[in-house]
Design a protein around this motif. Structure first.
Motif, short mmCIF file in Angstrom:
data_model
loop_
_atom_site.label_atom_id
_atom_site.label_comp_id
_atom_site.label_asym_id
_atom_site.label_seq_id
_atom_site.Cartn_x
_atom_site.Cartn_y
_atom_site.Cartn_z
N ALA A 261 0.81 -1.24 0.00
CA ALA A 261 0.00 0.00 0.00
C ALA A 261 0.84 1.29 0.00
O ALA A 261 0.29 2.37 -0.03
CB ALA A 261 -0.94 -0.01 1.21
N HIS A 262 2.16 1.19 0.01
CA HIS A 262 3.00 2.39 0.09
C HIS A 262 2.89 3.23 -1.20
O HIS A 262 2.86 2.67 -2.30
CB HIS A 262 4.45 1.95 0.31
N PRO A 263 2.84 4.57 -1.06
CA PRO A 263 2.71 5.41 -2.27
C PRO A 263 3.86 5.28 -3.27
O PRO A 263 3.70 5.61 -4.45
CB PRO A 263 2.64 6.84 -1.70
N ASN A 264 5.02 4.81 -2.83
CA ASN A 264 6.15 4.63 -3.77
C ASN A 264 6.02 3.36 -4.61
O ASN A 264 6.85 3.11 -5.48
CB ASN A 264 7.48 4.51 -3.01
N ILE A 265 5.02 2.54 -4.30
CA ILE A 265 4.90 1.25 -5.01
C ILE A 265 3.77 1.30 -6.04
O ILE A 265 2.63 1.61 -5.71
CB ILE A 265 4.61 0.09 -4.03
N LYS A 266 4.13 1.03 -7.29
CA LYS A 266 3.12 0.89 -8.35
C LYS A 266 3.00 -0.59 -8.70
O LYS A 266 4.01 -1.30 -8.76
CB LYS A 266 3.54 1.66 -9.61
N ILE A 267 1.77 -1.03 -8.93
CA ILE A 267 1.52 -2.46 -9.21
C ILE A 267 0.97 -2.60 -10.62
O ILE A 267 0.08 -1.85 -11.03
CB ILE A 267 0.48 -3.04 -8.22
N MET A 268 1.50 -3.56 -11.36
CA MET A 268 1.00 -3.82 -12.71
C MET A 268 0.74 -5.33 -12.81
O MET A 268 1.68 -6.13 -12.68
CB MET A 268 2.09 -3.41 -13.72
N LEU A 269 -0.53 -5.70 -13.02
CA LEU A 269 -0.86 -7.13 -13.09
C LEU A 269 -1.07 -7.56 -14.55
O LEU A 269 -1.00 -6.73 -15.46
CB LEU A 269 -2.11 -7.41 -12.25
N ASN A 270 -1.30 -8.85 -14.77
CA ASN A 270 -1.49 -9.39 -16.12
C ASN A 270 -0.34 -9.01 -17.05
O ASN A 270 -0.54 -8.78 -18.25
CB ASN A 270 -2.80 -8.87 -16.73
N THR A 271 0.85 -8.89 -16.50
CA THR A 271 1.98 -8.38 -17.29
C THR A 271 3.20 -9.28 -17.15
O THR A 271 3.76 -9.42 -16.06
CB THR A 271 2.38 -6.96 -16.82
N ASP A 272 3.61 -9.88 -18.26
CA ASP A 272 4.86 -10.64 -18.27
C ASP A 272 6.00 -9.63 -18.42
O ASP A 272 5.88 -8.69 -19.22
CB ASP A 272 4.84 -11.62 -19.45
N TYR A 273 7.09 -9.84 -17.70
CA TYR A 273 8.13 -8.80 -17.72
C TYR A 273 8.74 -8.65 -19.10
O TYR A 273 9.19 -7.57 -19.48
CB TYR A 273 9.19 -9.05 -16.64
N HIS A 274 8.75 -9.74 -19.90
CA HIS A 274 9.31 -9.63 -21.25
C HIS A 274 8.61 -8.53 -22.05
O HIS A 274 9.22 -7.87 -22.89
CB HIS A 274 9.13 -10.95 -22.01
N ASP A 275 7.30 -8.35 -21.78
CA ASP A 275 6.50 -7.42 -22.58
C ASP A 275 6.75 -5.96 -22.25
O ASP A 275 6.33 -5.07 -23.00
CB ASP A 275 4.99 -7.70 -22.39
N ILE A 276 7.40 -5.68 -21.13
CA ILE A 276 7.55 -4.27 -20.75
C ILE A 276 9.00 -3.84 -20.60
O ILE A 276 9.29 -2.65 -20.40
CB ILE A 276 6.82 -3.96 -19.43
N LEU A 277 9.92 -4.83 -20.73
CA LEU A 277 11.33 -4.51 -20.47
C LEU A 277 11.83 -3.29 -21.24
O LEU A 277 12.52 -2.45 -20.68
CB LEU A 277 12.21 -5.71 -20.83
#
Ligand code: FAD
Ligand code: UDP
Length: 397
Positions: free
Chosen positions: A204-220
């Motif tokens: 829940a910390h404001p410095n943390i952004k969460i991205m689901l349904n995401t394979d890391y290969h797709d955003i590297l």
């Protein structure tokens, strides 16, 4: 620009995200290819409103006060001691094998001393104790090994206990007293509102952004970051360069029954019958009251999501090749059950993540070497008293 990209929102990734954000003020992006946080510990209310564990029963237990206190910042607890029965020779008897197991199984009324003598009389001398078969037959002999361990292990792992490291069946003790708890750890409790709720607070910390349904290969290539923490399978990270590391998978069959109680205890193991290994009734774990009840059957599989690293010497050797690559990959930190190929429980993964955080914090802020400058939010970063590699099953691979 993120300071850290964290791949995987299970215990390993989420604990590191929380520590880096709250203690070092780092900007963190945590991603998961699944549609939820909490990794394999994910729980949710099913269509009948019963809290269930999607990936099989997760029971929290630890001997580490530090791990317990750390997690206690993010959840209240419900005291819970886990009990298991095994279906053997047409009876349900306590597992781990204890005094009552033997008396019930054989229609005896032995004392603790007598059952100890009994075990000694049937135990086989094995030296050295190397495999999962050796461990059991050297403690309780071949007959009990065959009734309780051989077929369960063949079903669970798709191989004979003689082909598996001793660490696997060593997880289950043998007792001469009447203690029928599955675990004897100092801290045994379930998160009061479930694991997912605890993870929501961790992240829940404001410095943390969460991205689901995401394979890391797709955003590297799309998201700039400084360092990566990787908690997926280590062989996959390196495109299986040395071949695939074997993982054992499971299929979970969930069922809701129109009655308040189904089993006499939380888990019944079926070593010798059925294609599934065990049935779990969730309401025992969660304490929820409901007119219906939900259970899960676990069917072991060779293919599917990687759930269990397979502790065998040749797999340890293959992992060590990957570990050398991992150690030589600057800016990427490998942590967790899949990335370090260790048959770790949740508390051991938390301990491993806290240890990595300590290393990273010294790297980020060398002045922290004196250990005194971490921000205080009720938890002091100290050595975590969980076995991560010397002796016990942490040593398996
Ligand atoms: P995970 O929880 O597996 O998290 C890794 C995450 O990485 C996953 O969510 C995955 O989707 C994500 N990921 C992987 N690859 C990618 C990618 N390419 N891109 C994006 N995301 C990716 N422990 C106990 O202490 N008590 C128990 O009773 C217990 N029961 C268990 C029962 C079962 C059936 C199983 C399988 C495990 C059990 N465990 C138990 C162990 C516990 O699940 C693990 O110790 C813990 O969940 C490991 O956390 P982790 O963060 O290392 O891995
Ligand atoms: N095991 C068994 N019979 C049982 C329970 C466990 O043979 O009734 C063996 C089996 O090889 C299993 C291992 O002991 O994989 C570890 O059991 P545990 O309950 O710790 O497995 P987990 O909960 O991790 O699946």
């Amino acid at each position: 620009m993120f300071d850290y990209l964290i791949v995987g929102a299970g215990f390993a990734g989420s604990v590191l995200a929380e520590r880096l954000a709250s203690q070092l003020n780092k900007k963190v992006l945590i991603i998961d290819k699944r549609p939820h946080i909490a990794g394999n510990a994910f729980d949710h209310y099913n269509e009948s409103g019963i809290l269930v564990h999607k990936y099989g029963p997760h029971i929290f237990h630890t001997n580490s006060r530090e791990v317990f206190e750390y997690l206690s910042q993010f959840t209240a607890w419900r005291p819970y001691e886990h009990r298991v029965l095994a279906s053997v020779d047409g009876q349900l008897v306590p597992m781990p094998i204890n005094l009552d197991t033997i008396n019930k199984l054989y229609g005896l009324s032995l004392t603790s001393f007598e059952v100890d003598d009994f075990f000694k009389s049937v135990a086989e001398e094995v030296s050295p104790v190397r495999t999962s078969e050796d461990v059991v037959v050297s403690k309780v002999g071949r007959e009990l090994y065959e009734k309780f361990f051989r077929n369960y292990t063949r079903k669970q792992w798709g191989m004979d206990p003689s082909e598996l490291d001793k660490s696997v069946t060593s997880r289950v003790p043998v007792r001469t007293n009447r203690d029928d708890r599955y675990f004897t750890d100092t801290f045994q409790a379930m998160p009061l509102h479930g694991f997912t709720s605890m993870f929501e607070k961790l992240l829940a910390h404001p410095n943390i952004k969460i991205m689901l349904n995401t394979d890391y290969h797709d955003i590297l290539d799309m998201i700039p970051f400084r360092e990566m923490i990787y908690t997926g399978p280590v062989d996959e990270y390196f495109d299986f360069r040395y071949g695939k590391l074997p993982y054992r998978s499971l299929e979970f069959k969930h069922e809701t029954l129109d009655k308040p109680v189904h089993l006499p205890v939380a888990v019944v193991n079926y070593p010798n019958e059925h294609a599934y290994t065990r049935i779990t009734e969730f309401k025992y774990l969660t304490g929820q009251e409901h007119t219906k009840t939900s259970v899960v059957y676990e069917y072991p599989q060779a293919e599917g999501d990687p759930y269990y690293p397979v502790p065998r010497p040749e797999n340890a050797a293959l992992y060590n090749q990957y570990k050398k690559l991992a150690d030589a990959t600057p800016g990427v930190h490998f942590v967790g059950r899949l990335a370090t190929y260790k048959y770790y429980n949740m508390d051991q993964v938390v301990a491993q993540a806290l240890t990595l955080f300590k290393k990273l914090s010294v790297q980020e802020e060398p002045a922290l070497l004196d250990g005194a400058k971490l921000k205080s939010n009720g938890f002091k970063q100290v050595d975590v008293g969980v076995n991560l590699g010397k002796g016990g099953y942490g040593n398996a691979i």
